[in-house]
Design an enzyme around this catalytic site. Structure first.
Site, PDB file in Angstrom:
ATOM      1  N   SER A 195       3.902   2.620   8.202  1.00 44.36           N
ATOM      2  CA  SER A 195       3.995   1.705   6.948  1.00 44.36           C
ATOM      3  C   SER A 195       5.042   1.367   6.485  1.00 44.36           C
ATOM      4  O   SER A 195       5.809   1.832   6.128  1.00 44.36           O
ATOM      5  CB  SER A 195       2.970   2.396   6.084  1.00 44.36           C
ATOM      6  OG  SER A 195       1.465   2.117   6.567  1.00 44.36           O
ATOM      7  N   ASP A 203      -0.180  -7.629   1.644  1.00 41.25           N
ATOM      8  CA  ASP A 203       0.277  -6.156   1.575  1.00 41.25           C
ATOM      9  C   ASP A 203       1.811  -5.984   1.595  1.00 41.25           C
ATOM     10  O   ASP A 203       2.451  -5.954   2.738  1.00 41.25           O
ATOM     11  CB  ASP A 203      -0.344  -5.322   2.752  1.00 41.25           C
ATOM     12  CG  ASP A 203       0.155  -3.983   2.720  1.00 41.25           C
ATOM     13  OD1 ASP A 203       0.561  -3.443   1.768  1.00 41.25           O
ATOM     14  OD2 ASP A 203      -0.246  -3.293   3.676  1.00 41.25           O
ATOM     15  N   HIS A 234       0.764  -1.242   0.079  1.00 37.71           N
ATOM     16  CA  HIS A 234      -0.070  -0.040   0.082  1.00 37.71           C
ATOM     17  C   HIS A 234       0.840   1.177  -0.017  1.00 37.71           C
ATOM     18  O   HIS A 234       0.420   2.401  -0.435  1.00 37.71           O
ATOM     19  CB  HIS A 234      -0.984   0.032   0.984  1.00 37.71           C
ATOM     20  CG  HIS A 234      -0.398   0.254   2.507  1.00 37.71           C
ATOM     21  ND1 HIS A 234       0.018  -0.588   3.448  1.00 37.71           N
ATOM     22  CD2 HIS A 234       0.037   1.566   3.358  1.00 37.71           C
ATOM     23  CE1 HIS A 234       0.324   0.060   4.496  1.00 37.71           C
ATOM     24  NE2 HIS A 234       0.249   1.380   4.341  1.00 37.71           N
TER      25      HIS A 234
END
Length: 252
Positions: free
Chosen positions: A208, A115, A70
């Site tokens: 992230s 992911d 992502h």
């Protein structure tokens, strides 16, 4: 009441499209990490676009970095720089261009399944005492394992400014069944790793793609969570679940 769920990107902060949401204001919470000793995490990288940090990652070889899909989904690799060798966003460090991004073919931006992504460095990373690859896990992480998360995610939420100094925090893993029980309305897969320390400690936006390391091996990549450190588990992509995929591309 449903909680707002974010993938932990600093630049976009887009909510997972098919997960429950709320529009209520969220109180500011300290995430609970501390500045990392200089040079302690030589595998940590900062992904930057137009000079701004947007995600973390890890060095896995002199040619490849690992992050979350992502973070890199639909991005042009020529606009991304991987910065290594520094614990500070505003000083030192060496930047490398990116020649190729390979996201997992099964990545689903609607639910953040699979992911994980690999970034091929333009050229090769020069290793030294501040720049080293991390070793990757091949086995499933058991519950109650002590791990360390490093990253430049927000130290409070809501906020717009990442810390200058790399932060780190010790987190404890929980089992997938316990994670599902804590988040019954959200997609938790066997390809995830979950951690939970209670309120006030955990990942936040900007973390992230950053590495979760347990026993000297990277076991997770920061994927998503309920922002930030509000008393729910943090969700990571499991390295062990994608070890064969990583090896087939990066040969590590």
């Amino acid at each position: 009441m449903a909680m707002l769920v974010f993938v932990f990107t600093l630049a976009l902060g887009a909510a997972l499209a098919n997960l429950p949401q709320e529009e209520n204001a969220i109180e500011e919470r300290i995430v609970g990490g501390y500045p990392a000793p200089d040079g302690m995490y030589p595998y940590q990288v900062s992904l930057r676009q137009q000079g701004k940090h947007f995600c973390g990652g890890s060095i896995i070889s002199q040619y490849w970095a690992l992050s979350a899909a992502h973070c890199t989904y639909s991005k042009n690799p020529s606009y991304i720089v991987i910065v290594v060798g520094t614990n500070y966003l505003n000083s030192r460090g060496i930047g490398y261009g990116v020649s190729q991004i390979i996201s997992h073919s099964g990545y689903n931006p609607r639910n953040n399944a699979n992911d994980i992504s690999l970034l091929r460095v333009a050229g090769s990373i020069a290793f030294n005492n501040r720049v080293q690859p991390v070793q990757l896990a091949s086995s499933v992480l058991p519950g109650s394992s002590q791990c360390v998360l490093s990253g430049w995610g927000l130290t409070s939420y809501p906020s717009h400014y990442p810390p200058n100094a790399l932060q780190h925090i010790f987190l404890y893993s929980i089992t997938i069944p316990r994670c599902r029980s804590a988040l019954p309305r959200y997609p938790i897969y066997n390809t995830h790793v979950c951690t939970y320390n209670g309120r006030g400690q955990g990942a936040c936006r900007g973390d992230s793609g950053s590495p979760l390391v347990c026993g000297g091996l990277q076991h997770g990549v920061v994927s998503w969570g309920i922002p930030c450190a509000r008393g729910s588990p943090d969700i990571f992509t499991s390295i062990a679940a994608f070890r064969v995929w990583i090896r087939s591309i990066a040969h590590v």
